[in-house]
Scaffold this motif. Structure first.
Motif, mmCIF file in Angstrom:
data_model
loop_
_atom_site.group_PDB
_atom_site.id
_atom_site.type_symbol
_atom_site.label_atom_id
_atom_site.label_comp_id
_atom_site.label_asym_id
_atom_site.label_seq_id
_atom_site.Cartn_x
_atom_site.Cartn_y
_atom_site.Cartn_z
ATOM 1 N N GLY A 199 -54.878 22.616 -37.955
ATOM 2 C CA GLY A 199 -53.905 22.923 -36.913
ATOM 3 C C GLY A 199 -54.480 23.812 -35.826
ATOM 4 O O GLY A 199 -54.248 23.575 -34.639
ATOM 5 N N ALA A 200 -55.246 24.837 -36.235
ATOM 6 C CA ALA A 200 -55.825 25.749 -35.252
ATOM 7 C C ALA A 200 -56.812 25.023 -34.339
ATOM 8 O O ALA A 200 -56.844 25.265 -33.124
ATOM 9 N N ALA A 201 -57.613 24.124 -34.935
ATOM 10 C CA ALA A 201 -58.579 23.371 -34.122
ATOM 11 C C ALA A 201 -57.853 22.491 -33.109
ATOM 12 O O ALA A 201 -58.236 22.428 -31.933
ATOM 13 N N GLY B 172 -56.233 21.255 -27.715
ATOM 14 C CA GLY B 172 -55.140 20.765 -26.884
ATOM 15 C C GLY B 172 -55.305 19.302 -26.532
ATOM 16 O O GLY B 172 -56.066 18.561 -27.166
ATOM 17 N N GLY B 173 -54.588 18.861 -25.510
ATOM 18 C CA GLY B 173 -54.714 17.497 -25.012
ATOM 19 C C GLY B 173 -54.471 16.448 -26.070
ATOM 20 O O GLY B 173 -53.595 16.575 -26.925
ATOM 21 N N ILE B 174 -55.279 15.401 -26.037
ATOM 22 C CA ILE B 174 -55.089 14.252 -26.904
ATOM 23 C C ILE B 174 -55.232 14.616 -28.371
ATOM 24 O O ILE B 174 -54.566 14.025 -29.227
ATOM 25 N N TRP B 175 -56.082 15.597 -28.697
ATOM 26 C CA TRP B 175 -56.284 15.973 -30.100
ATOM 27 C C TRP B 175 -55.018 16.582 -30.684
ATOM 28 O O TRP B 175 -54.619 16.276 -31.814
ATOM 29 N N PHE B 176 -54.382 17.445 -29.909
ATOM 30 C CA PHE B 176 -53.127 18.038 -30.368
ATOM 31 C C PHE B 176 -52.029 16.985 -30.408
ATOM 32 O O PHE B 176 -51.221 16.953 -31.343
ATOM 33 N N HIS B 177 -52.010 16.106 -29.415
ATOM 34 C CA HIS B 177 -51.014 15.038 -29.398
ATOM 35 C C HIS B 177 -51.152 14.137 -30.620
ATOM 36 O O HIS B 177 -50.151 13.747 -31.227
#
Length: 261
Positions: free
Chosen positions: A23-25, A30-35
């Motif tokens: 989750g922290a990574a 952010g961006g597509i990775w978090f999405h």
């Protein structure tokens, strides 16, 4: 022989450490990775929800979970006016694919996707610090409640629905959230009002937890699944975040959060 109070602590901590790292990574990148992470969690929670509401819907479970994943991933790329009806679509699809629990499924699926959208929007629009604040409030609420409840015990919060939760753990969650609010108030321009908002978010996360417990109680199961050792399923772990994120949507409309604090 009674079950030791701390027998699930080791797998719980190891699983939590892995979730925090992933989750922290994703939050940091952010961006597509978090999405992608949030969309996957939304899909997984819907997958578990279908099973809790109607165990006979094995094929529908995969279809509806896939729909939730795709919708979450696409909706955040659209203007809000077009994202909102898309977020409701998996709820509507469920009515034609489930024989039991259709209303419960539809309501909670809508909340899951709205919460996912809110978290992605919070990270995209307001940045890393505010997403971390939300996560820390929810995690501290859960951890403080867990340890205070196991240590002090006392009167049960709602024994018919969630026998393990106590008033001592509930209040400890509020106190922990207030401390988090105080810390982040000093780190940002939000001011001391963030303490009250943090406590309200803590309460919302606990409501999400209780709501998920009620669904499990009706289904006659202890955990939503066994995907996360020591934590059960995704709904068991992210039910608090679900309640907190939905509250952020409401608070944003009422108080202009976070800019107006």
């Amino acid at each position: 022989m009674s079950k030791p109070r701390w027998d699930d602590l080791a797998p719980r901590l190891l699983s939590a450490a892995a979730m925090i790292a992933i989750g922290a990574a994703a939050v940091w990148l952010g961006g597509i990775w978090f999405h992608l992470l949030i969309a996957a969690i939304c899909g997984g929670m819907v997958w578990e929800l279908v099973h809790l509401c109607d165990r006979g819907r094995t094929r529908s479970r995969n279809i509806l979970a896939s729909a939730a994943f795709v919708v979450a991933l696409v909706a955040i790329e659209l203007p809000p006016a077009f994202a909102l009806p898309l977020l409701m679509l998996p709820s509507m699809l469920g009515f034609s694919r489930m024989e039991h629990g259709g209303v419960t499924y539809a309501v909670f699926t809508a909340l899951i996707l709205l919460a996912g959208y809110a978290m992605m929007d919070l990270r995209d629009e307001f940045g890393l610090v505010w997403m971390l604040w939300l996560m820390v409030v929810v995690v501290v609420t859960d951890v403080a409640g867990y340890f205070a409840g196991r240590t002090f015990g006392g009167p049960k919060f709602w024994p018919r629905v969630s026998p393990s939760k106590t008033w001592s753990g509930t209040a400890a969650g509020w106190a922990g959230a207030a401390v988090v609010g105080l810390i982040f108030a000093g780190m940002t321009q939000a001011g001391m009002g963030l303490i009250g908002v943090s406590v309200a978010v803590s309460m919302a996360s606990q409501i999400g937890d209780i709501a998920e417990s009620a669904i499990k109680r009706r289904a006659g199961v202890k955990d939503s699944s066994n995907l996360l050792p020591g934590h059960g399923g995704l709904m068991d772990r992210f039910d608090g975040m679900l309640g907190a994120a939905v509250f952020i949507v409401i608070a944003g409309q009422v108080a202009g959060f976070p800019g107006a604090l």
